[in-house]
Write a protein that holds these residues in place. Structure first.
Motif, mmCIF file in Angstrom:
data_model
loop_
_atom_site.group_PDB
_atom_site.id
_atom_site.type_symbol
_atom_site.label_atom_id
_atom_site.label_comp_id
_atom_site.label_asym_id
_atom_site.label_seq_id
_atom_site.Cartn_x
_atom_site.Cartn_y
_atom_site.Cartn_z
ATOM 1 N N GLN A 1 34.752 -11.819 110.122
ATOM 2 C CA GLN A 1 34.678 -10.927 111.286
ATOM 3 C C GLN A 1 34.474 -9.473 110.861
ATOM 4 O OE1 GLN A 1 37.530 -11.823 114.600
ATOM 5 N NE2 GLN A 1 38.294 -13.381 113.205
ATOM 6 N N SER A 2 35.229 -9.047 109.863
ATOM 7 C CA SER A 2 35.121 -7.662 109.400
ATOM 8 C C SER A 2 33.768 -7.392 108.751
ATOM 9 C CB SER A 2 36.241 -7.361 108.394
ATOM 10 O OG SER A 2 37.511 -7.518 108.987
ATOM 11 N N ILE A 3 33.314 -8.316 107.908
ATOM 12 C CA ILE A 3 32.077 -8.089 107.158
ATOM 13 C C ILE A 3 30.857 -8.197 108.069
ATOM 14 C CG2 ILE A 3 30.684 -8.845 105.203
ATOM 15 C CD1 ILE A 3 33.413 -7.576 104.506
ATOM 16 N N LEU A 4 30.878 -9.117 109.005
ATOM 17 C CA LEU A 4 29.729 -9.265 109.906
ATOM 18 C C LEU A 4 29.564 -8.039 110.801
ATOM 19 C CD1 LEU A 4 30.098 -13.049 110.806
ATOM 20 C CD2 LEU A 4 28.339 -11.999 109.362
ATOM 21 N N LYS A 5 30.675 -7.388 111.143
ATOM 22 C CA LYS A 5 30.572 -6.119 111.881
ATOM 23 C C LYS A 5 29.813 -5.087 111.055
ATOM 24 C CE LYS A 5 34.182 -4.208 113.568
ATOM 25 N NZ LYS A 5 35.593 -3.759 113.705
ATOM 26 N N ILE A 6 30.098 -5.055 109.758
ATOM 27 C CA ILE A 6 29.407 -4.107 108.878
ATOM 28 C C ILE A 6 27.922 -4.444 108.801
ATOM 29 C CG2 ILE A 6 29.209 -3.287 106.496
ATOM 30 C CD1 ILE A 6 32.241 -3.735 106.231
ATOM 31 N N PHE A 7 27.601 -5.724 108.597
ATOM 32 C CA PHE A 7 26.193 -6.126 108.499
ATOM 33 C C PHE A 7 25.438 -5.832 109.798
ATOM 34 C CE2 PHE A 7 27.347 -9.371 105.040
ATOM 35 C CZ PHE A 7 26.900 -8.518 104.036
ATOM 36 N N THR A 8 26.099 -6.034 110.927
ATOM 37 C CA THR A 8 25.455 -5.749 112.214
ATOM 38 C C THR A 8 25.017 -4.292 112.279
ATOM 39 O OG1 THR A 8 26.729 -7.466 113.352
ATOM 40 C CG2 THR A 8 25.793 -5.721 114.719
ATOM 41 N N ASN A 9 25.836 -3.412 111.727
ATOM 42 C CA ASN A 9 25.489 -1.992 111.735
ATOM 43 C C ASN A 9 24.492 -1.633 110.637
ATOM 44 O OD1 ASN A 9 27.209 -0.351 113.798
ATOM 45 N ND2 ASN A 9 28.620 -1.854 112.959
ATOM 46 N N LEU A 10 24.590 -2.298 109.495
ATOM 47 C CA LEU A 10 23.667 -1.988 108.398
ATOM 48 C C LEU A 10 22.219 -2.324 108.755
ATOM 49 C CD1 LEU A 10 25.699 -3.176 105.267
ATOM 50 C CD2 LEU A 10 24.964 -0.841 105.741
ATOM 51 N N ILE A 11 22.016 -3.433 109.466
ATOM 52 C CA ILE A 11 20.630 -3.830 109.743
ATOM 53 C C ILE A 11 19.965 -2.930 110.786
ATOM 54 C CG2 ILE A 11 21.067 -6.226 109.092
ATOM 55 C CD1 ILE A 11 21.158 -6.992 111.985
ATOM 56 N N LYS A 12 20.749 -2.059 111.415
ATOM 57 C CA LYS A 12 20.151 -1.116 112.367
ATOM 58 C C LYS A 12 19.227 -0.119 111.673
ATOM 59 C CE LYS A 12 24.089 -1.143 115.586
ATOM 60 N NZ LYS A 12 25.207 -0.320 116.131
ATOM 61 N N TYR A 13 19.419 0.046 110.366
ATOM 62 C CA TYR A 13 18.662 1.066 109.638
ATOM 63 C C TYR A 13 17.527 0.460 108.824
ATOM 64 C CZ TYR A 13 22.621 3.923 110.978
ATOM 65 O OH TYR A 13 23.579 4.571 111.714
ATOM 66 N N GLN A 14 16.979 -0.643 109.327
ATOM 67 C CA GLN A 14 15.925 -1.348 108.597
ATOM 68 C C GLN A 14 14.729 -0.443 108.304
ATOM 69 O OE1 GLN A 14 14.302 -4.730 110.609
ATOM 70 N NE2 GLN A 14 13.248 -5.513 108.809
ATOM 71 N N GLN A 15 14.391 0.435 109.227
ATOM 72 C CA GLN A 15 13.212 1.275 109.022
ATOM 73 C C GLN A 15 13.376 2.221 107.834
ATOM 74 O OE1 GLN A 15 12.573 4.253 112.111
ATOM 75 N NE2 GLN A 15 14.652 3.929 112.886
ATOM 76 N N TYR A 16 14.624 2.511 107.460
ATOM 77 C CA TYR A 16 14.877 3.406 106.332
ATOM 78 C C TYR A 16 15.203 2.646 105.048
ATOM 79 C CZ TYR A 16 15.510 6.581 110.292
ATOM 80 O OH TYR A 16 15.335 7.285 111.450
ATOM 81 N N TYR A 17 15.767 1.451 105.194
ATOM 82 C CA TYR A 17 16.228 0.686 104.026
ATOM 83 C C TYR A 17 15.712 -0.750 104.133
ATOM 84 C CZ TYR A 17 19.387 4.674 103.774
ATOM 85 O OH TYR A 17 19.898 5.942 103.721
ATOM 86 N N GLU A 18 14.411 -0.887 104.158
ATOM 87 C CA GLU A 18 13.812 -2.198 104.435
ATOM 88 C C GLU A 18 14.178 -3.231 103.375
ATOM 89 O OE1 GLU A 18 9.450 -4.200 105.433
ATOM 90 O OE2 GLU A 18 9.622 -2.053 104.989
ATOM 91 N N SER A 19 14.071 -2.882 102.104
ATOM 92 C CA SER A 19 14.343 -3.870 101.054
ATOM 93 C C SER A 19 15.812 -4.289 101.063
ATOM 94 C CB SER A 19 13.957 -3.318 99.681
ATOM 95 O OG SER A 19 14.743 -2.187 99.351
ATOM 96 N N GLU A 20 16.710 -3.335 101.314
ATOM 97 C CA GLU A 20 18.138 -3.663 101.340
ATOM 98 C C GLU A 20 18.480 -4.547 102.539
ATOM 99 O OE1 GLU A 20 16.893 -0.655 100.940
ATOM 100 O OE2 GLU A 20 17.739 0.236 99.118
#
Length: 355
Positions: A226-245
């Motif tokens: 639950q904790s980690i998936l919340k982080i991933f949900t927010n991380l993927i919002k920045y795909q345009q800046y960090y596409e490879s990550e």
């Protein structure tokens, strides 16, 4: 010219000072009060001492009113120096467990320091002192305080002490796979949210650093989904800046999609952890890359079976249905229909036997 505040202080009657309700009226704009507090360091120290917790204390004002008044005053008026700040940090680090309300009072005052002069904080506080505070990070007041330590709320000197602040972020991430994961996740999600023009320069550098820690998050995922998936949900919002990550995140979840089959076979109760995965896949399947590369047929069939197995879980049904609708163009519709009919007939047989 003496003021009413000086009269209180000259009489050494701190309770009278704190009992005067007028001191809280328009406190932010009371220049005399601010100057009085700044010029009387030992008075402020005595005021802060009301946060020292004594479970045997029975005086209502000592326990309830005075700590509240002090937090309202010093949480609004910036009058602390480095000695006061260290006193509060020591209180937070004390072995005596402070009540949540006291933690809230102390964090309000420290956050006022961070709001007005964050540099004085990092000039006087060592990372080793903050490690103990992390123990209470699942308390949301502490999580907000730690966020305010990392992100300067002022437009000036945003990059000052940035190295120490990033080191502090690392201290948090290094403990993500512990019982502190919920609080640490809250802090990280605060960092990933609410980017404004004022804060963007420092936040962009800190967010960039977070993407270097994906492996830490992947390792913590099995125990703290639950904790980690919340982080991933927010991380993927920045795909345009960090596409490879972000693609690393996508590829990780493309590899573990058979977990839904395991849920069907091995678990009687669905649970919040599994629901967190379903909710996250609802977010993932908004991405064309995921829909094009996922085994849509297998996933859709597994979701049909989950809906049938846990037929009273409305949240599961909502997310699973959303995912299936997005997967349909990539599936064999006839086979999906057969699966749905098969699951329906199976449930019908069970209900008939029960009656």
């Amino acid at each position: 010219m003496l003021t009413i505040f000086d009269d209180f202080y000259n009489n050494k009657n701190i309770p009278d000072f704190l009992d005067d309700d007028s001191i809280l009226i328009n406190k932010e704009n009371n220049i005399q009060l601010k100057e009085f507090l700044i010029n009387n360091e030992d008075l402020v120290t005595q005021m802060l001492s009301y946060f020292q917790y004594d479970e045997l204390e029975t005086d209502h004002k000592r326990v309830i009113k005075y700590p509240f008044v002090v937090s309202e005053l010093l949480g609004s008026i910036y009058a602390l120096n480095s000695n006061h700040l260290n006193f509060l940090i020591q209180l937070l680090n004390s072995q005596n467990h402070l009540p949540s309300i006291t933690l809230g009072y102390i964090t309000k005052i420290i956050m006022n320091v961070l709001k007005n002069n964050p540099s004085i904080f990092w000039q006087n506080v060592q990372l080793s002192q903050l490690n103990i505070i992390i123990n209470d990070i699942n308390n949301y007041n502490i999580a907000e305080l730690l966020y305010s330590m990392i992100i300067y709320q002022t437009q000036q000197n945003q990059l000052e002490y940035l190295e120490q602040r990033i080191q502090f972020v690392d201290c948090l991430i290094n403990q993500i796979n512990t019982d502190k994961s919920e609080g640490i996740s809250n802090v990280i999600c605060m960092l990933l949210n609410q980017i404004t023009e004022t804060l963007q320069e420092q936040k962009s550098l800190i967010i960039k650093h977070l993407y270097t820690k994906l492996n830490n998050f992947f390792r913590a995922l099995p125990l703290h989904p639950q904790s980690i998936l919340k982080i991933f949900t927010n991380l993927i919002k920045y795909q345009q800046y960090y596409e490879s990550e972000v693609n690393q995140i996508y590829n990780h979840f493309l590899q573990i999609q058979d977990m839904f089959s395991n849920i069907i076979q091995n678990q009687d109760n669905f649970g919040q952890n599994n629901l967190a995965y379903i909710e996250f896949y609802d977010v993932l399947t908004n991405q064309p890359y995921i829909v094009q590369n996922i085994n849509a047929q297998q996933l859709a069939q597994s979701l049909f079976k989950l809906i049938q197995k846990y037929q009273y879980n409305n949240q599961l049904h909502k997310y699973a249905t959303n995912i299936i609708l997005k997967l349909i163009p990539q599936t064999d519709n006839q086979q999906l229909l057969e699966t749905a009919i098969q699951e329906f007939n199976q449930q019908k047989k069970i209900e008939d036997l029960q009656h």
